[in-house]
Enzyme design. Structure first.
Site, PDB file in Angstrom:
ATOM      1  N   ASN A 174       0.843  -1.196   0.000  1.00 20.57           N
ATOM      2  CA  ASN A 174       0.000   0.000   0.000  1.00 20.57           C
ATOM      3  C   ASN A 174       0.878   1.246   0.000  1.00 20.57           C
ATOM      4  OD1 ASN A 174       0.557   0.799   2.848  1.00 20.57           O
ATOM      5  ND2 ASN A 174      -0.347  -1.217   3.224  1.00 20.57           N
ATOM      6  N   PHE A 202      -3.951   3.050  15.272  1.00 20.08           N
ATOM      7  CA  PHE A 202      -4.284   4.096  14.302  1.00 20.08           C
ATOM      8  C   PHE A 202      -5.420   3.595  13.430  1.00 20.08           C
ATOM      9  CE2 PHE A 202      -1.545   7.880  13.808  1.00 20.08           C
ATOM     10  CZ  PHE A 202      -0.817   7.730  14.977  1.00 20.08           C
TER      11      PHE A 202
HETATM   12  N1  CTP Z   1      -3.011  -3.408  12.432  1.00 24.57           N
HETATM   13  C1  CTP Z   1      -2.138  -4.368  12.881  1.00 24.57           C
HETATM   14  N2  CTP Z   1      -2.091  -5.576  12.279  1.00 24.57           N
HETATM   15  C2  CTP Z   1      -2.856  -5.876  11.239  1.00 24.57           C
HETATM   16  C3  CTP Z   1      -3.757  -4.905  10.753  1.00 24.57           C
HETATM   17  C4  CTP Z   1      -3.817  -3.680  11.368  1.00 24.57           C
HETATM   18  O1  CTP Z   1      -1.409  -4.095  13.838  1.00 24.57           O
HETATM   19  N3  CTP Z   1      -2.769  -7.043  10.663  1.00 24.57           N
HETATM   20  C5  CTP Z   1      -3.108  -2.113  13.127  1.00 24.57           C
HETATM   21  C6  CTP Z   1      -2.618  -0.921  12.341  1.00 24.57           C
HETATM   22  O2  CTP Z   1      -1.232  -0.696  12.583  1.00 24.57           O
HETATM   23  C7  CTP Z   1      -3.464   0.198  12.894  1.00 24.57           C
HETATM   24  C8  CTP Z   1      -4.798  -0.494  13.138  1.00 24.57           C
HETATM   25  O3  CTP Z   1      -4.470  -1.860  13.340  1.00 24.57           O
HETATM   26  O4  CTP Z   1      -3.012   0.642  14.141  1.00 24.57           O
HETATM   27  C9  CTP Z   1      -5.700  -0.361  11.976  1.00 24.57           C
HETATM   28  O5  CTP Z   1      -6.743  -1.248  12.132  1.00 24.57           O
HETATM   29  P1  CTP Z   1      -7.501  -1.852  10.904  1.00 24.57           P
HETATM   30  O6  CTP Z   1      -8.630  -2.668  11.464  1.00 24.57           O
HETATM   31  O7  CTP Z   1      -6.598  -2.489   9.939  1.00 24.57           O
HETATM   32  O8  CTP Z   1      -8.006  -0.546  10.326  1.00 24.57           O
HETATM   33  P2  CTP Z   1      -8.306  -0.200   8.899  1.00 24.57           P
HETATM   34  O9  CTP Z   1      -7.162  -0.542   7.992  1.00 24.57           O
HETATM   35  O10 CTP Z   1      -8.719   1.212   8.970  1.00 24.57           O
HETATM   36  O11 CTP Z   1      -9.425  -1.265   8.622  1.00 24.57           O
HETATM   37  P3  CTP Z   1     -10.950  -1.274   8.354  1.00 24.57           P
HETATM   38  O12 CTP Z   1     -11.431   0.117   8.327  1.00 24.57           O
HETATM   39  O13 CTP Z   1     -11.023  -2.004   7.096  1.00 24.57           O
HETATM   40  O14 CTP Z   1     -11.509  -2.044   9.533  1.00 24.57           O
END
Ligand code: CTP
Length: 405
Positions: free
Chosen positions: A210, A325
């Site tokens: 990404n 975040f």
């Molecule tokens: N995160 C993580 N490990 C993952 C995915 C996300 O540690 N496998 C952490 C990111 O670093 C961030 C947070 O989780 O702090 C983001 O959550 P996530 O649920 O991935 O949020 P979005 O990408 O915004 O997802 P969505 O809106 O699709 O739920």
């Protein structure tokens, strides 16, 4: 501990009667073993001679923008780059206006624009001048540009008036400088930060990733480290240099990031997950390059483990204060709070990634911070500035939630 020791401070003196106080200021900075260079505007030299500052700083004083000798050696760009901190003291109403507007027709203006470190001003002027709407407007513009304004103090003025406008006394100025810019109050605090994107391999030459630049996470790691915390930065592939005092562990995939974080997290006091971790990976990475096929390519994606949620689920005795975040494009607070509760976080910092010019790749951002029983908004600013504010909020909530070191 002498927090000013070895720090590179440029003191820029403009033309006010308080210029004489800067002789004492430079002496005290030197006493604390800071490296000090002095720049004087033309009108400042009408109050105190450059020789005085040369004697107390032990360095030549910089006075000319177009000085052939200086431009060969320490020209305005070099001087701006040399300084970690630039303090304009006293800052007259005239120079506040010039700095707020970005004039570069004298040495001070040019160095100011070319300086990327922390900028600080100590205003000094007549109390009525300080209250003038134009001066207050310029002060607001400078604050908006992340300039730290120290003072002015109130009291009797050289002109006979009484009120706000006196430059802070050197001892007070130094105390505030040390508290705000050079504080090392986080010794012993262990912090783990994740940053950047992850790459999920498809085959030996391709990956899914990404657009995360890693800038926010690097700024958070730096903001903790500059206050003396012990910081591990688990970083995906980014084009950024490692902040001073930070231990960086490079990883590629979400799986590698998970492994490194879990080794560190149970010894940490604070965990901040800024990484844009890929949500999916292919179930099996192809051993050989996948050949193109006119019918297209089907990928079987499986979810990655949620690192943040795993850290938040550690048992109470070894669980750090956990900050996540969230990148949202709509209903930022609503979705942020849902994530806070679902992942059992202590705090979440929500970005509105739909806002033009902010977030991914940008140097600027704006955040909503949410915690169990409260929230606050951090207005648009540089990621470095936001990171420093975020650190303050994390420490405050961590103390409120009952963790005392
Ligand atoms: N995160 C993580 N490990 C993952 C995915 C996300 O540690 N496998 C952490 C990111 O670093 C961030 C947070 O989780 O702090 C983001 O959550 P996530 O649920 O991935 O949020 P979005 O990408 O915004 O997802 P969505 O809106 O699709 O739920």
């Amino acid at each position: 501990m002498m927090t000013l020791q070895g720090r590179r401070v440029l003191v820029a003196i403009t033309g006010g009667i308080a210029a004489y106080k800067c002789v004492e200021l430079v002496r005290r900075l030197k006493d604390r073993q800071a490296q000090v260079r002095v720049l004087m505007t033309e009108s400042a030299q009408a109050f105190v001679g450059p020789l005085t500052f040369q004697a107390v700083s032990g360095e030549p004083v910089h006075t000319e923008l177009l000085d052939p000798a200086a431009e060969q050696g320490m020209g305005h760009i070099e001087l701006a780059r040399w300084a970690e901190f630039m303090l304009v003291a006293p800052a007259t109403a005239n120079h506040m206006a010039r700095l707020a507007q970005g004039f570069a027709d004298d040495l001070l203006g040019a160095v100011w624009l070319a300086h990327a470190g922390q900028k600080i001003i100590a205003p000094a002027m007549n109390q009525q001048m300080w209250r003038a709407p134009a001066v207050q407007r310029n002060a607001a513009v400078l604050q908006g540009d992340e300039v730290l304004i120290l003072g002015p103090a109130s009291g009797a003025q050289a002109c006979g008036d009484v009120g706000p406008g006196r430059m802070l006394e050197p001892a007070d100025l130094l105390a505030q400088l040390e508290a705000l810019c050079f504080r090392k109050d986080l010794h012993g605090l262990k912090v783990v930060v994740t940053a950047g994107p992850t790459r999920e391999r498809l085959d030996p030459v391709r990956y899914i990733s990404n657009f995360s630049s890693g800038k926010m996470g690097y700024a958070v790691a730096e903001a903790f480290a500059e206050r003396g915390a012990d910081v591990d930065l688990v970083s995906g592939p980014v084009q950024l240099s490692t902040p001073v005092g930070v231990r960086r562990i490079d990883v590629e995939s979400a799986g590698e990031m998970h492994k490194e974080v879990m080794l560190l997290a149970s010894f940490a006091d604070v965990f901040v997950a800024t990484a844009a971790v890929a949500d999916f990976r292919v179930d099996a990475v192809a051993a050989q390059k996948i050949k193109k096929d006119a019918s297209g390519l089907q990928l079987n994606l499986v979810p990655n483990t949620d690192i943040l949620a795993d850290v938040a689920s550690l048992s109470e005795e070894c669980r750090p204060f956990v900050v996540g975040f969230a990148a949202e494009t709509q209903q930022v607070q609503h979705f942020g709070r849902d994530k806070l509760e679902r992942k059992r976080l202590d705090m979440i910092a929500c970005n509105d990634v739909s806002a033009p010019g902010l977030g991914f790749g940008s140097d600027r951002n704006a955040l909503w911070l949410l915690w169990k029983d409260g929230s606050c908004q951090l207005a648009e600013a540089s990621k470095k500035h936001l990171a420093r504010q975020l650190v303050d909020h994390i420490l405050e909530q961590r103390t409120r939630q009952g963790v005392h070191d």
